[in-house]
Write a protein that holds these residues in place. Structure first.
Motif, PDB file in Angstrom:
ATOM      1  N   ARG A 134       0.830  -1.212   0.000  1.00  0.00           N
ATOM      2  CA  ARG A 134       0.000   0.000   0.000  1.00  0.00           C
ATOM      3  C   ARG A 134       0.861   1.258   0.000  1.00  0.00           C
ATOM      4  O   ARG A 134       0.479   2.278  -0.595  1.00  0.00           O
ATOM      5  CB  ARG A 134      -0.938  -0.026   1.207  1.00  0.00           C
ATOM      6  CG  ARG A 134      -2.026  -1.091   1.056  1.00  0.00           C
ATOM      7  CD  ARG A 134      -2.882  -1.233   2.285  1.00  0.00           C
ATOM      8  NE  ARG A 134      -3.899  -2.264   2.075  1.00  0.00           N
ATOM      9  CZ  ARG A 134      -4.684  -2.742   3.033  1.00  0.00           C
ATOM     10  NH1 ARG A 134      -4.560  -2.293   4.279  1.00  0.00           N
ATOM     11  NH2 ARG A 134      -5.581  -3.660   2.758  1.00  0.00           N
TER      12      ARG A 134
ATOM     13  N   ASP B 208       1.688   1.835  -3.461  1.00  0.00           N
ATOM     14  CA  ASP B 208       0.554   2.457  -4.153  1.00  0.00           C
ATOM     15  C   ASP B 208       0.533   3.967  -3.913  1.00  0.00           C
ATOM     16  O   ASP B 208       0.211   4.749  -4.818  1.00  0.00           O
ATOM     17  CB  ASP B 208      -0.765   1.854  -3.664  1.00  0.00           C
ATOM     18  CG  ASP B 208      -0.989   0.437  -4.177  1.00  0.00           C
ATOM     19  OD1 ASP B 208      -0.288   0.027  -5.127  1.00  0.00           O
ATOM     20  OD2 ASP B 208      -1.868  -0.258  -3.621  1.00  0.00           O
ATOM     21  N   GLN B 209       0.861   4.378  -2.686  1.00  0.00           N
ATOM     22  CA  GLN B 209       0.866   5.811  -2.371  1.00  0.00           C
ATOM     23  C   GLN B 209       1.991   6.528  -3.116  1.00  0.00           C
ATOM     24  O   GLN B 209       1.823   7.656  -3.586  1.00  0.00           O
ATOM     25  CB  GLN B 209       1.002   6.025  -0.863  1.00  0.00           C
ATOM     26  CG  GLN B 209      -0.105   5.414  -0.019  1.00  0.00           C
ATOM     27  CD  GLN B 209      -1.489   5.939  -0.390  1.00  0.00           C
ATOM     28  OE1 GLN B 209      -1.637   7.058  -0.862  1.00  0.00           O
ATOM     29  NE2 GLN B 209      -2.508   5.116  -0.187  1.00  0.00           N
TER      30      GLN B 209
ATOM     31  N   ARG C  98       0.798   7.065  -6.497  1.00  0.00           N
ATOM     32  CA  ARG C  98      -0.162   8.173  -6.563  1.00  0.00           C
ATOM     33  C   ARG C  98       0.564   9.515  -6.661  1.00  0.00           C
ATOM     34  O   ARG C  98       0.158  10.394  -7.423  1.00  0.00           O
ATOM     35  CB  ARG C  98      -1.076   8.151  -5.336  1.00  0.00           C
ATOM     36  CG  ARG C  98      -1.985   9.372  -5.238  1.00  0.00           C
ATOM     37  CD  ARG C  98      -2.975   9.266  -4.105  1.00  0.00           C
ATOM     38  NE  ARG C  98      -4.016   8.296  -4.412  1.00  0.00           N
ATOM     39  CZ  ARG C  98      -5.054   8.042  -3.624  1.00  0.00           C
ATOM     40  NH1 ARG C  98      -5.168   8.671  -2.460  1.00  0.00           N
ATOM     41  NH2 ARG C  98      -5.962   7.164  -3.965  1.00  0.00           N
TER      42      ARG C  98
ATOM     43  N   ALA D  86      -1.217  11.274   0.150  1.00  0.00           N
ATOM     44  CA  ALA D  86      -0.503  10.009  -0.070  1.00  0.00           C
ATOM     45  C   ALA D  86       0.722   9.921   0.827  1.00  0.00           C
ATOM     46  O   ALA D  86       1.008   8.863   1.413  1.00  0.00           O
ATOM     47  CB  ALA D  86      -0.104   9.888  -1.542  1.00  0.00           C
TER      48      ALA D  86
ATOM     49  N   ARG E 187      -0.349   9.146   4.298  1.00  0.00           N
ATOM     50  CA  ARG E 187      -0.735   7.741   4.434  1.00  0.00           C
ATOM     51  C   ARG E 187       0.498   6.840   4.531  1.00  0.00           C
ATOM     52  O   ARG E 187       0.465   5.810   5.201  1.00  0.00           O
ATOM     53  CB  ARG E 187      -1.589   7.314   3.235  1.00  0.00           C
ATOM     54  CG  ARG E 187      -2.978   7.922   3.222  1.00  0.00           C
ATOM     55  CD  ARG E 187      -3.803   7.461   4.404  1.00  0.00           C
ATOM     56  NE  ARG E 187      -4.044   6.024   4.349  1.00  0.00           N
ATOM     57  CZ  ARG E 187      -4.185   5.240   5.414  1.00  0.00           C
ATOM     58  NH1 ARG E 187      -4.065   5.750   6.629  1.00  0.00           N
ATOM     59  NH2 ARG E 187      -4.415   3.946   5.273  1.00  0.00           N
ATOM     60  N   ILE E 188       1.603   7.222   3.866  1.00  0.00           N
ATOM     61  CA  ILE E 188       2.836   6.458   4.002  1.00  0.00           C
ATOM     62  C   ILE E 188       3.277   6.436   5.461  1.00  0.00           C
ATOM     63  O   ILE E 188       3.709   5.398   5.980  1.00  0.00           O
ATOM     64  CB  ILE E 188       3.940   7.053   3.098  1.00  0.00           C
ATOM     65  CG1 ILE E 188       3.633   6.743   1.630  1.00  0.00           C
ATOM     66  CG2 ILE E 188       5.316   6.503   3.484  1.00  0.00           C
ATOM     67  CD1 ILE E 188       4.541   7.455   0.649  1.00  0.00           C
TER      68      ILE E 188
END
Length: 247
Positions: A103, A106-107, A110, A200, A203-204
């Motif tokens: 994930r 994924d960030q 993004r 993003a 979120r990391i």
């Protein structure tokens, strides 16, 4: 039961020992790949480097492949070895850590896609820098992986505390970009894309904190999710061995 690094990988079967050590090594390798993705995504965002951004987007396929390989590796060990106690905690921690690493990848993707989307957008004003926030998020992941490698609960707790700095950076960038949008509606599309990039990065930090929590679970068997930092520190430090007196 509190678990130490030396408690894992000591079995009669040398092959089993090697399987567990390989598992840990492969997680750290995946973490290194993801760290590189973050660093490249931040550089692409700051420099407007679309070529580097495209490389990050393409590199997400490698991260996904590493996740699948590690999931298969964990499944094989569960089926063949039927691990118990600390070994089982290690498998569960690896499965969860790999999910968060994917994930994080994924960030990073993004952020890189934001660079591509903004390539032909001229905001008419200077872009707020996200270098510091990005570096904080990347270092947070590095510390979480280091805590995993050393099975270091104290280092994991540091990650928990330092995630607050990433959150504050995100809030500051969000306020700045909202001000831009209110002052000049022509910047709305540009600013919204940057908000998604900042989100993003935030979120990391959250996913890195999750990895730190798995380290605590792995070592001490404590689930410290959904409790305050102060409470988790009380829970964890109560099980940590006393430090020898300084001379």
């Amino acid at each position: 039961m509190t678990l130490g690094k030396d408690d894992i990988g000591h079995h009669i079967s040398q092959q089993y020992n090697q399987e567990l050590e390989n598992l840990r090594s492969h997680v750290l390798h995946m973490g290194g790949v993801v760290e590189r993705q973050i660093a490249d995504a931040i550089s692409a965002l700051e420099d407007g480097d679309t070529q580097l951004a495209a490389s990050v987007v393409g590199g997400d396929l490698q991260v996904n492949a590493l996740e699948l390989n590690l999931d298969e590796e964990c499944s094989r060990i569960l089926a063949r070895r039927q691990p118990a106690a600390g070994d089982l905690r290690l498998i569960f921690a690896v499965i969860k850590t790999v999910t968060d690493l994917e994930r994080i990848g994924d960030q990073a993707e993004r952020v890189a896609r934001t660079v591509l989307e903004l390539a032909n957008v001229e905001p008419g004003r200077s872009r707020p820098t996200m270098r510091h926030m990005g570096d904080l998020a990347r270092r947070l992941l590095n510390k979480a992986l280091d805590a995993f490698a050393r099975m270091d609960v104290a280092a994991a707790l540091e990650v928990e505390r330092e995630d607050l700095a990433v959150d504050k950076e995100y809030e500051a960038i969000l306020r700045q970009l909202m001000t831009y949008m209110m002052e000049d509606p022509r910047t709305i599309t540009w600013a919204l894309n940057l908000i998604w990039a900042a989100r993003a990065l935030e979120r990391i930090g959250d996913h890195s904190k999750n990895i730190a929590e798995y380290v605590i679970y792995l070592v001490q068997g404590k689930d410290v999710r959904h409790v305050s930092i102060e409470e988790r520190e009380r829970q964890v430090q109560g099980d940590m061995p006393a430090q020898p007196p300084t001379v």
